[in-house]
Design a protein around this motif. Structure first.
Motif, PDB file in Angstrom:
ATOM      1  N   UNK A  34       9.365  20.046  30.989  1.00 49.90           N
ATOM      2  CA  UNK A  34       9.286  19.106  30.954  1.00 49.90           C
ATOM      3  C   UNK A  34      10.831  18.434  32.159  1.00 49.90           C
ATOM      4  N   UNK A  35      11.274  18.717  31.913  1.00 48.29           N
ATOM      5  CA  UNK A  35      12.532  18.824  33.318  1.00 48.29           C
ATOM      6  C   UNK A  35      11.787  18.819  34.736  1.00 48.29           C
ATOM      7  N   UNK A  36      10.865  19.466  34.737  1.00 46.49           N
ATOM      8  CA  UNK A  36      10.075  19.620  35.788  1.00 46.49           C
ATOM      9  C   UNK A  36       9.429  18.066  36.374  1.00 46.49           C
ATOM     10  N   UNK A  37       8.499  17.931  35.168  1.00 45.02           N
ATOM     11  CA  UNK A  37       7.756  16.891  34.827  1.00 45.02           C
ATOM     12  C   UNK A  37       8.873  15.133  35.347  1.00 45.02           C
ATOM     13  N   UNK A  38       9.866  15.791  34.968  1.00 45.75           N
ATOM     14  CA  UNK A  38      10.592  13.884  34.426  1.00 45.75           C
ATOM     15  C   UNK A  38      10.837  13.836  36.141  1.00 45.75           C
ATOM     16  N   UNK A  56      -0.342  12.363  39.803  1.00 42.46           N
ATOM     17  CA  UNK A  56      -1.736  12.473  37.844  1.00 42.46           C
ATOM     18  C   UNK A  56      -2.522  13.662  38.339  1.00 42.46           C
ATOM     19  N   UNK A  57      -2.654  13.758  39.468  1.00 45.67           N
ATOM     20  CA  UNK A  57      -3.385  14.828  40.449  1.00 45.67           C
ATOM     21  C   UNK A  57      -3.691  16.152  40.023  1.00 45.67           C
ATOM     22  N   UNK A  58      -1.955  16.134  39.912  1.00 44.51           N
ATOM     23  CA  UNK A  58      -2.024  18.165  39.754  1.00 44.51           C
ATOM     24  C   UNK A  58      -1.755  18.470  38.720  1.00 44.51           C
ATOM     25  N   UNK A  59      -2.045  19.640  38.311  1.00 41.69           N
ATOM     26  CA  UNK A  59      -2.464  20.555  37.667  1.00 41.69           C
ATOM     27  C   UNK A  59      -0.637  21.663  36.932  1.00 41.69           C
ATOM     28  N   UNK A  60      -0.287  21.194  38.602  1.00 40.57           N
ATOM     29  CA  UNK A  60       0.834  22.868  38.034  1.00 40.57           C
ATOM     30  C   UNK A  60       2.110  21.421  37.943  1.00 40.57           C
ATOM     31  N   UNK A  61       2.873  23.191  37.367  1.00 38.23           N
ATOM     32  CA  UNK A  61       3.935  22.078  36.202  1.00 38.23           C
ATOM     33  C   UNK A  61       5.286  21.067  37.560  1.00 38.23           C
ATOM     34  N   UNK A  69       1.331  17.812  28.488  1.00 38.81           N
ATOM     35  CA  UNK A  69       0.911  18.307  27.417  1.00 38.81           C
ATOM     36  C   UNK A  69       2.314  19.318  27.127  1.00 38.81           C
ATOM     37  N   UNK A  70       3.220  19.298  27.731  1.00 35.21           N
ATOM     38  CA  UNK A  70       4.225  20.166  27.389  1.00 35.21           C
ATOM     39  C   UNK A  70       4.967  19.046  26.611  1.00 35.21           C
ATOM     40  N   UNK A  71       4.939  17.618  27.306  1.00 37.20           N
ATOM     41  CA  UNK A  71       6.110  16.552  26.145  1.00 37.20           C
ATOM     42  C   UNK A  71       5.311  16.456  24.774  1.00 37.20           C
ATOM     43  N   UNK A  72       4.269  16.345  24.417  1.00 32.59           N
ATOM     44  CA  UNK A  72       3.552  16.497  23.292  1.00 32.59           C
ATOM     45  C   UNK A  72       4.372  17.818  22.796  1.00 32.59           C
ATOM     46  N   UNK A  73       3.721  18.598  23.130  1.00 27.02           N
ATOM     47  CA  UNK A  73       4.730  19.858  22.394  1.00 27.02           C
ATOM     48  C   UNK A  73       5.977  20.068  22.007  1.00 27.02           C
ATOM     49  N   UNK A  74       6.476  19.786  23.354  1.00 27.37           N
ATOM     50  CA  UNK A  74       8.307  19.413  22.719  1.00 27.37           C
ATOM     51  C   UNK A  74       8.867  18.085  22.244  1.00 27.37           C
ATOM     52  N   UNK A  75       7.650  17.282  21.499  1.00 22.96           N
ATOM     53  CA  UNK A  75       7.936  16.670  20.619  1.00 22.96           C
ATOM     54  C   UNK A  75       7.733  16.709  19.349  1.00 22.96           C
ATOM     55  N   UNK A  76       6.655  17.450  19.578  1.00 20.03           N
ATOM     56  CA  UNK A  76       6.005  18.150  18.263  1.00 20.03           C
ATOM     57  C   UNK A  76       6.888  19.367  17.451  1.00 20.03           C
ATOM     58  N   UNK A  77       7.766  20.213  18.734  1.00 18.00           N
ATOM     59  CA  UNK A  77       8.703  21.481  18.005  1.00 18.00           C
ATOM     60  C   UNK A  77       9.854  20.399  17.435  1.00 18.00           C
ATOM     61  N   UNK A  78      10.008  19.082  16.958  1.00 21.57           N
ATOM     62  CA  UNK A  78      10.986  18.938  16.885  1.00 21.57           C
ATOM     63  C   UNK A  78      10.618  18.966  14.394  1.00 21.57           C
ATOM     64  N   UNK A  79       9.406  19.021  14.372  1.00 19.03           N
ATOM     65  CA  UNK A  79       9.301  19.589  13.179  1.00 19.03           C
ATOM     66  C   UNK A  79       9.538  20.070  12.623  1.00 19.03           C
TER      67      UNK A  79
END
Length: 146
Positions: A34-38, A56-61, A69-79
């Motif tokens: 997430x930090x890399x993407x931000x 938007x077109x880069x599949x890389x970190x 993907x990572x943003x949603x998974x991180x948000x979900x990790x607070x469950x």
């Protein structure tokens, strides 16, 4: 006629509802992505459509695909409970609000509308800070300086 089928054991990944140490390691894994993407997002000149397109077109970190993907998974990790629906989590709600703004950036980018792309990008930046706070990360401008 008898047939022999070799069985292989099934291994569970632990998933987002495993709790405890798994959630801690999930947060650590997703934080980095997430930090890399931000950082990539905030380093864009949103008036330069080719830069926005590349993000938007880069599949890389560091690109949108991985951040999404990572943003949603991180948000979900607070469950805290496997019975609690992910969509009811404040962190997931804030992620979805940010992601919705990013969809508007993509839409205006596909129309080559520079003004709308820039305006949507600025709106997404505002939603981003609310998300980052919800997942216990520093504000975007602080991350950009790191």
């Amino acid at each position: 006629i008898a047939s022999t089928v070799a069985s292989t054991p099934a291994y569970a990944s632990g998933g987002a509802t495993a709790g405890g140490a798994y959630l801690l390691s999930a947060k650590q894994r997703y934080n980095k992505r997430v930090i890399a993407g931000v950082k990539s997002l905030l380093s864009l000149d949103a008036r330069d459509l080719s830069q926005v397109e590349a993000f938007f077109s880069s599949p890389e970190e560091g690109g949108w695909e991985d951040l999404s993907a990572a943003g949603y998974l991180l948000a979900n990790a607070f469950r805290t409970s496997s019975t609690k629906a992910p969509d009811s989590l404040p962190s997931v709600k804030k992620w979805k609000a940010f992601a919705k703004e990013m969809e508007l950036v993509q839409r205006s980018l596909s129309k080559k509308d520079g003004e709308k792309t820039f305006a949507s990008y600025k709106n997404a930046e505002e939603k981003l800070d609310a998300y980052l706070e919800a997942v216990e990360l520093p504000p975007g401008m602080e991350l950009k300086q790191m």
